[in-house]
Design an enzyme around this catalytic site. Structure first.
Site, PDB file in Angstrom:
ATOM      1  N   GLN A 172      18.793  50.657  30.957  1.00 36.09           N
ATOM      2  CA  GLN A 172      18.905  49.287  31.452  1.00 36.09           C
ATOM      3  C   GLN A 172      17.841  48.300  30.957  1.00 36.09           C
ATOM      4  O   GLN A 172      18.160  47.174  30.575  1.00 36.09           O
ATOM      5  CB  GLN A 172      18.896  49.283  32.996  1.00 36.09           C
ATOM      6  CG  GLN A 172      19.094  47.899  33.560  1.00 36.09           C
ATOM      7  CD  GLN A 172      19.098  47.808  35.081  1.00 36.09           C
ATOM      8  OE1 GLN A 172      18.931  46.734  35.623  1.00 36.09           O
ATOM      9  NE2 GLN A 172      19.295  48.910  35.773  1.00 36.09           N
ATOM     10  N   SER A 173      16.568  48.713  30.990  1.00 37.89           N
ATOM     11  CA  SER A 173      15.510  47.722  30.751  1.00 37.89           C
ATOM     12  C   SER A 173      15.613  47.102  29.354  1.00 37.89           C
ATOM     13  O   SER A 173      15.656  45.881  29.209  1.00 37.89           O
ATOM     14  CB  SER A 173      14.131  48.363  30.934  1.00 37.89           C
ATOM     15  OG  SER A 173      13.952  49.376  29.968  1.00 37.89           O
ATOM     16  N   ARG A 199      23.481  57.457  19.177  1.00 36.47           N
ATOM     17  CA  ARG A 199      23.772  58.766  18.599  1.00 36.47           C
ATOM     18  C   ARG A 199      25.277  58.988  18.558  1.00 36.47           C
ATOM     19  O   ARG A 199      25.958  58.693  19.550  1.00 36.47           O
ATOM     20  CB  ARG A 199      23.130  59.869  19.444  1.00 36.47           C
ATOM     21  CG  ARG A 199      21.792  60.285  18.880  1.00 36.47           C
ATOM     22  CD  ARG A 199      21.226  61.453  19.598  1.00 36.47           C
ATOM     23  NE  ARG A 199      20.779  61.019  20.938  1.00 36.47           N
ATOM     24  CZ  ARG A 199      19.860  61.665  21.630  1.00 36.47           C
ATOM     25  NH1 ARG A 199      19.299  62.740  21.133  1.00 36.47           N
ATOM     26  NH2 ARG A 199      19.509  61.242  22.812  1.00 36.47           N
ATOM     27  N   VAL A 237       9.748  56.708  32.976  1.00 38.91           N
ATOM     28  CA  VAL A 237       9.848  55.888  34.193  1.00 38.91           C
ATOM     29  C   VAL A 237      11.236  55.276  34.338  1.00 38.91           C
ATOM     30  O   VAL A 237      11.804  54.770  33.371  1.00 38.91           O
ATOM     31  CB  VAL A 237       8.779  54.761  34.152  1.00 38.91           C
ATOM     32  CG1 VAL A 237       9.021  53.714  35.223  1.00 38.91           C
ATOM     33  CG2 VAL A 237       7.381  55.364  34.334  1.00 38.91           C
ATOM     34  N   ASP A 295      13.624  47.217  35.781  1.00 35.62           N
ATOM     35  CA  ASP A 295      14.380  47.303  34.523  1.00 35.62           C
ATOM     36  C   ASP A 295      14.708  45.916  33.982  1.00 35.62           C
ATOM     37  O   ASP A 295      14.217  45.497  32.940  1.00 35.62           O
ATOM     38  CB  ASP A 295      15.689  48.068  34.755  1.00 35.62           C
ATOM     39  CG  ASP A 295      15.463  49.567  34.787  1.00 35.62           C
ATOM     40  OD1 ASP A 295      14.457  50.031  34.244  1.00 35.62           O
ATOM     41  OD2 ASP A 295      16.300  50.278  35.362  1.00 35.62           O
ATOM     42  N   GLY A 352       5.919  32.183  51.093  1.00 34.67           N
ATOM     43  CA  GLY A 352       5.185  30.950  50.836  1.00 34.67           C
ATOM     44  C   GLY A 352       4.603  30.367  52.103  1.00 34.67           C
ATOM     45  O   GLY A 352       4.467  31.047  53.114  1.00 34.67           O
ATOM     46  N   GLY A 353       4.276  29.107  52.047  1.00 38.42           N
ATOM     47  CA  GLY A 353       3.616  28.453  53.179  1.00 38.42           C
ATOM     48  C   GLY A 353       4.591  27.924  54.221  1.00 38.42           C
ATOM     49  O   GLY A 353       4.155  27.363  55.237  1.00 38.42           O
TER      50      GLY A 353
HETATM   51  N1  CAO Z   1      19.338  59.834  16.683  1.00 31.13           N
HETATM   52  C1  CAO Z   1      18.587  60.923  16.925  1.00 31.13           C
HETATM   53  N2  CAO Z   1      17.807  61.034  18.006  1.00 31.13           N
HETATM   54  C2  CAO Z   1      17.816  60.015  18.873  1.00 31.13           C
HETATM   55  C3  CAO Z   1      18.566  58.852  18.678  1.00 31.13           C
HETATM   56  C4  CAO Z   1      19.356  58.774  17.516  1.00 31.13           C
HETATM   57  N3  CAO Z   1      20.096  57.737  17.230  1.00 31.13           N
HETATM   58  N4  CAO Z   1      18.359  58.027  19.715  1.00 31.13           N
HETATM   59  C5  CAO Z   1      17.497  58.651  20.530  1.00 31.13           C
HETATM   60  N5  CAO Z   1      17.162  59.843  20.031  1.00 31.13           N
HETATM   61  C6  CAO Z   1      16.236  60.825  20.578  1.00 31.13           C
HETATM   62  C7  CAO Z   1      14.824  60.334  20.598  1.00 31.13           C
HETATM   63  O1  CAO Z   1      14.267  60.483  19.331  1.00 31.13           O
HETATM   64  C8  CAO Z   1      14.219  61.234  21.649  1.00 31.13           C
HETATM   65  O2  CAO Z   1      13.945  62.487  21.066  1.00 31.13           O
HETATM   66  P1  CAO Z   1      12.535  63.303  21.213  1.00 31.13           P
HETATM   67  O3  CAO Z   1      12.217  63.353  22.660  1.00 31.13           O
HETATM   68  O4  CAO Z   1      12.859  64.639  20.614  1.00 31.13           O
HETATM   69  O5  CAO Z   1      11.511  62.579  20.465  1.00 31.13           O
HETATM   70  C9  CAO Z   1      15.383  61.450  22.607  1.00 31.13           C
HETATM   71  O6  CAO Z   1      16.551  61.042  21.919  1.00 31.13           O
HETATM   72  C10 CAO Z   1      15.496  60.619  23.874  1.00 31.13           C
HETATM   73  O7  CAO Z   1      14.489  59.905  24.178  1.00 31.13           O
HETATM   74  P2  CAO Z   1      13.979  59.601  25.665  1.00 31.13           P
HETATM   75  O8  CAO Z   1      12.947  60.625  26.023  1.00 31.13           O
HETATM   76  O9  CAO Z   1      13.599  58.196  25.647  1.00 31.13           O
HETATM   77  O10 CAO Z   1      15.273  59.782  26.637  1.00 31.13           O
HETATM   78  P3  CAO Z   1      15.343  60.378  28.108  1.00 31.13           P
HETATM   79  O11 CAO Z   1      16.768  60.253  28.500  1.00 31.13           O
HETATM   80  O12 CAO Z   1      14.762  61.741  28.216  1.00 31.13           O
HETATM   81  O13 CAO Z   1      14.421  59.399  28.994  1.00 31.13           O
HETATM   82  C11 CAO Z   1      13.794  57.302  29.979  1.00 31.13           C
HETATM   83  C12 CAO Z   1      14.928  58.208  29.477  1.00 31.13           C
HETATM   84  C13 CAO Z   1      14.396  55.971  30.340  1.00 31.13           C
HETATM   85  C14 CAO Z   1      13.138  57.943  31.233  1.00 31.13           C
HETATM   86  C15 CAO Z   1      12.731  57.132  28.869  1.00 31.13           C
HETATM   87  O14 CAO Z   1      13.378  56.691  27.703  1.00 31.13           O
HETATM   88  C16 CAO Z   1      11.623  56.161  29.236  1.00 31.13           C
HETATM   89  O15 CAO Z   1      10.729  56.477  30.008  1.00 31.13           O
HETATM   90  N6  CAO Z   1      11.647  54.977  28.629  1.00 31.13           N
HETATM   91  C17 CAO Z   1      10.626  53.961  28.805  1.00 31.13           C
HETATM   92  C18 CAO Z   1      10.715  53.295  30.146  1.00 31.13           C
HETATM   93  C19 CAO Z   1      12.047  52.679  30.390  1.00 31.13           C
HETATM   94  O16 CAO Z   1      12.559  51.884  29.638  1.00 31.13           O
HETATM   95  N7  CAO Z   1      12.599  53.028  31.551  1.00 31.13           N
HETATM   96  C20 CAO Z   1      13.753  52.309  32.051  1.00 31.13           C
HETATM   97  C21 CAO Z   1      14.986  52.937  31.752  1.00 31.13           C
HETATM   98  S1  CAO Z   1      16.247  52.065  32.563  1.00 31.13           S
HETATM   99  O17 CAO Z   1      16.202  52.625  34.094  1.00 31.13           O
END
Ligand code: CAO
Length: 415
Positions: free
Chosen positions: A17-18, A38, A137, A168, A247-248
């Protein structure tokens, strides 16, 4: 008519979302947003909270309007070559991966600079540098760590998260502003820069008034506009203030006619000082005008809950819209508690494009929130979100890939 960000190309590595809120805003302002996903799965939200089997969810469609989607395996060397070509061609790379993921893909700041020194690299992370910088997060974590949860709710209840996605979507907004500012600065420096919006920081920025109150509390030990005053106790941290106004001008949520059965038959009522006379007249308590206990805003503070109780005895006799009409005639600030159903059906919001109906090839028609930023020379037309990989061939052709090369990449599952 042109658009404010015409000609700006965004390489959109965002998901959930963010980040997507940020790039959607930039797309609405006219940027060409190329969302990288992907193959096969795409942004995880495509499949989350689905209301129609095998169709992109509303979660996804409502956050990814006006974008193009390409599928590329960023971990495959040939996929990386596609992305490097995009880095050279684009103005901004936006990402909200977990900390370190972009580097692990091979797109360090240094590498991106080598490829395109004008590139702006914009990131959402949960936390800025510090003890939690490596944490993943989600929304509610940010609300809790940014001061929103500890200051939301009622004094006798637990901390509460709010339905507004301030972690987000709020951080996406902050990031979008940073990106636009970086684009502007690039005009004079000729260089890109890193832009970081941490979700904790974004939430805290939106909770600024609570840090104000923390310091007032530390100095004086009491805050007269809080419902804890005068009968409750204050501790050493800003307490939850129920529905008190930040607010006030004291305010509270009051019941309206029908509240027994309708969970949203309420109105927010603000006892703004300049219209105190009108308030007393409307609710039929003219005697308050001469009573020293109610005569000034300061004198009223210890009696606020009693005052709101009396006003509520009046609002309970009116439905929230009738109460609004009467109070507005006197310029008394107030607002009905609108349900999402009421908002979805509100004709004036449709007229301004704040609520839009969008047609989608597999979903059909659905409602979305349009661009909340209205510009006289950069009108927003909300177009549907892309299907997964819908624009892969188109974007690769723009990068100079021939049809056979694209077919080969597809056969090798690179795209
Ligand atoms: N091709 C190949 N790999 C890809 C890809 C693509 N097109 N797109 C993503 N990936 C891979 C990334 O390289 C990553 O791989 P590694 O961990 O091996 O390096 C993996 O996919 C996913 O990345 P991620 O860790 O960001 O995804 P997640 O689902 O585990 O975590 C989230 C999600 C949101 C917790 C994390 O991305 C995060 O903390 N983001 C920053 C804060 C944020 O924006 N949070 C708000 C999210 S909205 O509620």
């Amino acid at each position: 008519m042109g658009k404010a960000l015409d000609g700006v190309r965004i390489l959109d590595f965002t998901h959930v979302q963010s980040g997507p809120t940020c790039t959607q805003l930039l797309a609405w302002l006219g940027a060409d947003v190329i969302k990288v996903e992907r193959a096969g799965e795409g942004d995880i939200t495509r499949g989350q909270l689905r209301d129609i089997p095998d169709v992109d969810s509303l979660y996804f469609t409502m956050l990814n309007h006006n974008k193009r989607s390409i599928t590329v395996d960023a971990k495959n060397p040939k996929g990386k070559a596609v992305l490097e070509a995009l880095v050279k061609k684009c103005d901004v790379l936006v990402e909200n991966f977990a900390p370190g993921a972009l580097d692990r893909m091979g797109f360090t700041w240094e590498r991106i600079q080598e490829l395109n020194p004008k590139m702006i690299v914009a990131s959402v992370k949960g936390f800025g540098p510090g003890p939690y910088e490596d944490c993943k997060v989600y929304e509610n974590v940010a609300q809790c760590a940014g001061g929103a949860a500890s200051t939301t709710g009622f004094d006798d209840g637990p901390p509460l998260v709010t339905g507004a996605q301030i972690g987000d979507s709020g951080t996406g907004l902050h990031l979008a502003l940073g990106i636009v500012a970086a684009l502007y600065q690039r005009k004079s420096t000729g260089r890109g820069q890193k832009v970081l919006a941490a979700m904790q920081d974004g939430v805290l920025n939106l909770c600024r008034v609570k840090l104000r109150d923390q310091q007032r509390l530390a100095r004086t030990g009491v805050m007269h506009e809080y419902p804890q005053y005068p009968n409750g106790k204050f501790g050493d941290a800003v307490p939850r203030a129920g529905n008190a106004s930040g607010g006030g001008q004291p305010g509270w949520i009051l019941k309206c006619k029908g509240w027994e059965t309708d969970p949203n038959a309420y109105i927010y009522f603000i006892t703004q000082a300049p219209v105190w006379k009108d308030i007393c007249t409307v609710i039929g308590r003219e005697e308050w005008l001469t009573d020293p206990r109610y005569a000034t805003p300061k004198a009223r503070l210890p009696h606020l809950m009693e005052i709101f109780g009396e006003i509520e005895a009046w609002t309970k006799t009116k439905n929230k819209f009738d109460a609004m009409d009467i109070l507005n005639e006197h310029d008394i600030p107030c607002g009905p508690i609108l349900s999402m159903k009421e908002i979805a059906e509100e004709p004036s919001l449709r007229k301004t494009g704040t609520i839009v109906e969008v047609d989608h090839p597999t979903r059909g028609k659905y409602l979305s929130v349009g661009n909340p930023i209205k510009m006289s020379d950069s009108a927003t037309e909300v177009t549907r979100s892309p299907l997964l990989g819908e624009h892969t061939d188109e974007v690769l052709a723009e990068l100079g890939y021939g049809k056979d090369e694209v077919a080969a990449l597809r056969a090798e599952k690179v795209i």
